[in-house]
Design a protein around this motif. Structure first.
Motif, PDB file in Angstrom:
ATOM      1  N   GLY A   1      -0.847  -4.683   7.532  1.00 34.99           N
ATOM      2  CA  GLY A   1      -1.298  -6.040   7.840  1.00 34.99           C
ATOM      3  C   GLY A   1      -2.035  -6.755   6.741  1.00 34.99           C
ATOM      4  O   GLY A   1      -2.019  -7.972   6.689  1.00 34.99           O
ATOM      5  N   ILE A   2      -2.672  -6.046   5.838  1.00 35.17           N
ATOM      6  CA  ILE A   2      -3.427  -6.713   4.777  1.00 35.17           C
ATOM      7  C   ILE A   2      -2.642  -6.721   3.476  1.00 35.17           C
ATOM      8  O   ILE A   2      -2.502  -7.741   2.834  1.00 35.17           O
ATOM      9  CB  ILE A   2      -4.811  -6.046   4.566  1.00 35.17           C
ATOM     10  CG1 ILE A   2      -5.660  -6.252   5.806  1.00 35.17           C
ATOM     11  CG2 ILE A   2      -5.502  -6.626   3.337  1.00 35.17           C
ATOM     12  CD1 ILE A   2      -7.015  -5.624   5.716  1.00 35.17           C
ATOM     13  N   GLY A   3      -2.122  -5.566   3.092  1.00 32.74           N
ATOM     14  CA  GLY A   3      -1.325  -5.474   1.885  1.00 32.74           C
ATOM     15  C   GLY A   3      -2.124  -5.548   0.591  1.00 32.74           C
ATOM     16  O   GLY A   3      -1.563  -5.681  -0.474  1.00 32.74           O
ATOM     17  N   ALA A   4      -3.445  -5.481   0.679  1.00 34.21           N
ATOM     18  CA  ALA A   4      -4.258  -5.550  -0.528  1.00 34.21           C
ATOM     19  C   ALA A   4      -4.210  -4.215  -1.263  1.00 34.21           C
ATOM     20  O   ALA A   4      -4.239  -3.164  -0.640  1.00 34.21           O
ATOM     21  CB  ALA A   4      -5.703  -5.900  -0.179  1.00 34.21           C
ATOM     22  N   ASN A   5      -4.099  -4.267  -2.576  1.00 32.27           N
ATOM     23  CA  ASN A   5      -4.122  -3.056  -3.398  1.00 32.27           C
ATOM     24  C   ASN A   5      -5.553  -2.775  -3.808  1.00 32.27           C
ATOM     25  O   ASN A   5      -6.050  -3.327  -4.773  1.00 32.27           O
ATOM     26  CB  ASN A   5      -3.269  -3.239  -4.655  1.00 32.27           C
ATOM     27  CG  ASN A   5      -1.820  -2.986  -4.391  1.00 32.27           C
ATOM     28  OD1 ASN A   5      -1.482  -2.047  -3.687  1.00 32.27           O
ATOM     29  ND2 ASN A   5      -0.961  -3.815  -4.934  1.00 32.27           N
TER      30      ASN A   5
ATOM     31  N   SER B   1      -9.408   8.047  -9.464  1.00 27.79           N
ATOM     32  CA  SER B   1      -9.555   6.902  -8.566  1.00 27.79           C
ATOM     33  C   SER B   1      -8.771   7.233  -7.301  1.00 27.79           C
ATOM     34  O   SER B   1      -7.968   8.170  -7.278  1.00 27.79           O
ATOM     35  CB  SER B   1      -9.054   5.604  -9.210  1.00 27.79           C
ATOM     36  OG  SER B   1      -7.674   5.684  -9.496  1.00 27.79           O
ATOM     37  N   TYR B   2      -9.050   6.475  -6.246  1.00 32.37           N
ATOM     38  CA  TYR B   2      -8.469   6.758  -4.933  1.00 32.37           C
ATOM     39  C   TYR B   2      -7.930   5.468  -4.341  1.00 32.37           C
ATOM     40  O   TYR B   2      -8.500   4.401  -4.542  1.00 32.37           O
ATOM     41  CB  TYR B   2      -9.535   7.343  -3.993  1.00 32.37           C
ATOM     42  CG  TYR B   2     -10.203   8.556  -4.576  1.00 32.37           C
ATOM     43  CD1 TYR B   2      -9.678   9.816  -4.368  1.00 32.37           C
ATOM     44  CD2 TYR B   2     -11.348   8.428  -5.358  1.00 32.37           C
ATOM     45  CE1 TYR B   2     -10.280  10.940  -4.926  1.00 32.37           C
ATOM     46  CE2 TYR B   2     -11.960   9.536  -5.919  1.00 32.37           C
ATOM     47  CZ  TYR B   2     -11.422  10.782  -5.704  1.00 32.37           C
ATOM     48  OH  TYR B   2     -12.013  11.874  -6.263  1.00 32.37           O
ATOM     49  N   ARG B   3      -6.831   5.584  -3.613  1.00 31.76           N
ATOM     50  CA  ARG B   3      -6.262   4.442  -2.902  1.00 31.76           C
ATOM     51  C   ARG B   3      -5.701   4.912  -1.565  1.00 31.76           C
ATOM     52  O   ARG B   3      -5.514   6.114  -1.367  1.00 31.76           O
ATOM     53  CB  ARG B   3      -5.186   3.755  -3.725  1.00 31.76           C
ATOM     54  CG  ARG B   3      -3.973   4.601  -4.001  1.00 31.76           C
ATOM     55  CD  ARG B   3      -2.914   3.858  -4.815  1.00 31.76           C
ATOM     56  NE  ARG B   3      -1.851   4.750  -5.213  1.00 31.76           N
ATOM     57  CZ  ARG B   3      -0.842   5.110  -4.436  1.00 31.76           C
ATOM     58  NH1 ARG B   3      -0.753   4.644  -3.205  1.00 31.76           N
ATOM     59  NH2 ARG B   3       0.083   5.945  -4.868  1.00 31.76           N
TER      60      ARG B   3
ATOM     61  N   LEU C   1      -5.464   9.322   1.746  1.00 35.49           N
ATOM     62  CA  LEU C   1      -5.947   8.946   0.420  1.00 35.49           C
ATOM     63  C   LEU C   1      -5.022   9.533  -0.627  1.00 35.49           C
ATOM     64  O   LEU C   1      -4.573  10.670  -0.499  1.00 35.49           O
ATOM     65  CB  LEU C   1      -7.344   9.511   0.158  1.00 35.49           C
ATOM     66  CG  LEU C   1      -8.533   8.766   0.720  1.00 35.49           C
ATOM     67  CD1 LEU C   1      -9.817   9.486   0.329  1.00 35.49           C
ATOM     68  CD2 LEU C   1      -8.577   7.336   0.250  1.00 35.49           C
ATOM     69  N   ILE C   2      -4.788   8.759  -1.659  1.00 33.45           N
ATOM     70  CA  ILE C   2      -4.056   9.232  -2.826  1.00 33.45           C
ATOM     71  C   ILE C   2      -5.044   9.275  -3.983  1.00 33.45           C
ATOM     72  O   ILE C   2      -5.752   8.295  -4.238  1.00 33.45           O
ATOM     73  CB  ILE C   2      -2.877   8.296  -3.168  1.00 33.45           C
ATOM     74  CG1 ILE C   2      -1.874   8.262  -2.017  1.00 33.45           C
ATOM     75  CG2 ILE C   2      -2.203   8.712  -4.471  1.00 33.45           C
ATOM     76  CD1 ILE C   2      -1.233   9.594  -1.694  1.00 33.45           C
ATOM     77  N   GLU C   3      -5.094  10.414  -4.650  1.00 37.11           N
ATOM     78  CA  GLU C   3      -5.977  10.566  -5.804  1.00 37.11           C
ATOM     79  C   GLU C   3      -5.144  10.353  -7.062  1.00 37.11           C
ATOM     80  O   GLU C   3      -4.085  10.958  -7.224  1.00 37.11           O
ATOM     81  CB  GLU C   3      -6.570  11.972  -5.804  1.00 37.11           C
ATOM     82  CG  GLU C   3      -7.530  12.243  -6.939  1.00 37.11           C
ATOM     83  CD  GLU C   3      -8.107  13.638  -6.851  1.00 37.11           C
ATOM     84  OE1 GLU C   3      -9.110  13.823  -6.137  1.00 37.11           O
ATOM     85  OE2 GLU C   3      -7.516  14.543  -7.491  1.00 37.11           O
ATOM     86  N   THR C   4      -5.625   9.483  -7.942  1.00 38.20           N
ATOM     87  CA  THR C   4      -4.938   9.190  -9.195  1.00 38.20           C
ATOM     88  C   THR C   4      -5.822   9.641 -10.349  1.00 38.20           C
ATOM     89  O   THR C   4      -7.010   9.303 -10.395  1.00 38.20           O
ATOM     90  CB  THR C   4      -4.658   7.671  -9.322  1.00 38.20           C
ATOM     91  OG1 THR C   4      -3.892   7.252  -8.197  1.00 38.20           O
ATOM     92  CG2 THR C   4      -3.922   7.352 -10.604  1.00 38.20           C
ATOM     93  N   THR C   5      -5.241  10.382 -11.264  1.00 36.57           N
ATOM     94  CA  THR C   5      -5.958  10.810 -12.459  1.00 36.57           C
ATOM     95  C   THR C   5      -5.424  10.025 -13.651  1.00 36.57           C
ATOM     96  O   THR C   5      -4.220  10.023 -13.902  1.00 36.57           O
ATOM     97  CB  THR C   5      -5.752  12.322 -12.711  1.00 36.57           C
ATOM     98  OG1 THR C   5      -6.163  13.036 -11.546  1.00 36.57           O
ATOM     99  CG2 THR C   5      -6.540  12.786 -13.919  1.00 36.57           C
ATOM    100  N   THR C   6      -6.317   9.343 -14.344  1.00 36.50           N
ATOM    101  CA  THR C   6      -5.949   8.574 -15.522  1.00 36.50           C
ATOM    102  C   THR C   6      -6.557   9.248 -16.743  1.00 36.50           C
ATOM    103  O   THR C   6      -7.750   9.520 -16.766  1.00 36.50           O
ATOM    104  CB  THR C   6      -6.477   7.129 -15.421  1.00 36.50           C
ATOM    105  OG1 THR C   6      -5.990   6.559 -14.209  1.00 36.50           O
ATOM    106  CG2 THR C   6      -6.038   6.293 -16.605  1.00 36.50           C
TER     107      THR C   6
END
Length: 157
Positions: A110-114, A91-93, A141-146
């Motif tokens: 300004g938004i702060g939405a996750n 996933s990416y954030r 972008l941060i890539e997260t591996t779950t």
């Protein structure tokens, strides 16, 4: 003096009961049924009446949980399977920072939405939008591996 709510009166217990009822009616392994369970859970979250003294505390979390359940339901309806033992999921954030800062911050200014996306294409679109909307910041972008790992629980101490 107010009395403590019984387990059946607590919002978390009401939500657990609603999900348990849905799980009994559906086959979790069938994508359409899994989507139905998740949508019922989201409805239960949306319709939970929190005690007045806790509304502000729980409202944001409940909205986040409802959105997450609906996203998982949409994934299930589209045939996306939850990860199984040893299977990795990406996933990416987004993160941002002022150009002169060393520390990266989560989300967008300004938004702060996750937000997070399983689609790299969608994440790249959101990254481009953030760069256009907030040009005074650096964005990445941060890539997260779950990975799911199952094992017997160790006995409690």
């Amino acid at each position: 003096m107010p009395t403590s709510p019984t387990p059946a009166d607590r919002p978390a217990d009401q939500l657990r009961a609603a999900v348990a009822r849905a799980l009994v009616r559906y086959d979790w392994n069938a994508p359409a049924d899994r989507a139905a369970v998740l949508r019922e859970a989201a409805e239960a979250v949306d319709n939970t009446e929190f005690p007045d003294e806790y509304v502000d505390l729980f409202d944001n979390g409940a909205r986040w949980a409802s959105r997450l359940l609906r996203r998982l339901a949409d994934d299930a309806a589209a045939g996306v399977q939850p990860p199984t033992e040893g299977e990795a999921r990406l996933s990416y954030r987004l993160e941002h920072r002022h150009r002169e800062e060393a520390t990266w911050r989560p989300n967008t200014p300004g938004i702060g939405a996750n937000w997070s996306w399983q689609s790299r294409e969608k994440a790249d679109q959101r990254l481009a939008e953030a760069r256009d909307r907030w040009p005074d910041f650096e964005h990445r972008l941060i890539e997260t591996t779950t990975t799911v790992t199952e094992q017997p629980a160790t006995p409690a101490a």
